[in-house]
Design a protein around this motif. Structure first.
Motif, PDB file in Angstrom:
ATOM      1  N   ASP A 125       0.426   6.009   4.049  1.00 27.11           N
ATOM      2  CA  ASP A 125      -0.643   5.387   3.270  1.00 27.11           C
ATOM      3  C   ASP A 125      -1.414   4.395   4.135  1.00 27.11           C
ATOM      4  O   ASP A 125      -2.641   4.358   4.119  1.00 27.11           O
ATOM      5  N   ALA A 148      -2.065   5.207  -9.025  1.00 26.25           N
ATOM      6  CA  ALA A 148      -0.683   4.930  -9.436  1.00 26.25           C
ATOM      7  C   ALA A 148      -0.555   4.703 -10.940  1.00 26.25           C
ATOM      8  O   ALA A 148       0.377   5.207 -11.568  1.00 26.25           O
ATOM      9  N   VAL A 180       0.818  -1.213   0.000  1.00 27.90           N
ATOM     10  CA  VAL A 180       0.000   0.000   0.000  1.00 27.90           C
ATOM     11  C   VAL A 180       0.848   1.257   0.000  1.00 27.90           C
ATOM     12  O   VAL A 180       0.316   2.353  -0.037  1.00 27.90           O
ATOM     13  N   SER A 189      -6.323   3.465  -5.974  1.00 28.95           N
ATOM     14  CA  SER A 189      -5.014   4.070  -6.177  1.00 28.95           C
ATOM     15  C   SER A 189      -4.978   4.722  -7.551  1.00 28.95           C
ATOM     16  O   SER A 189      -5.555   4.206  -8.516  1.00 28.95           O
TER      17      SER A 189
END
Length: 101
Positions: free
Chosen positions: A12, A39, A7, A37
């Motif tokens: 986070d 990302a 994570v 997320s």
């Protein structure tokens, strides 16, 4: 079988633990929402102030394409209460993901 997933930082983890407590306080809503997320979008260079995702169903897949906003969003502390922008819509214009900042 439980699987551990990375994570990120301890910050986070603390954030996700706090959000988990909110989900436990509102179990009737917990099935409607999820934490996501960004990302992959960051890796792709998506700028959510200039772009947003539009998702559609194709067979057994959800496909998201990123399109330019008509007017870029200028983030500021006075942008709204709570300050948020829509990151992704479905093909009917319903917001699927909100970004709180």
């Amino acid at each position: 079988m439980a699987t551990e997933h990375a994570v990120g930082s301890t910050a986070d983890t603390a954030f996700l633990d706090a959000v988990g407590e909110v989900f436990m306080r509102y179990p009737e809503l917990a099935k409607k929402y999820a934490i996501s997320s960004l990302a992959l979008e960051a890796e792709m260079g998506i700028d959510f102030e200039r772009q947003y995702g539009v998702s559609r169903i194709e067979g057994d897949r959800i496909v998201t394409e990123f399109v330019d906003r008509d007017t870029p969003i200028q983030r500021s502390e006075t942008a709204g209460i709570p300050p948020r922008i829509c990151l992704e819509e479905d093909s009917h214009g319903n917001c699927l993901e909100w970004w709180y900042y």
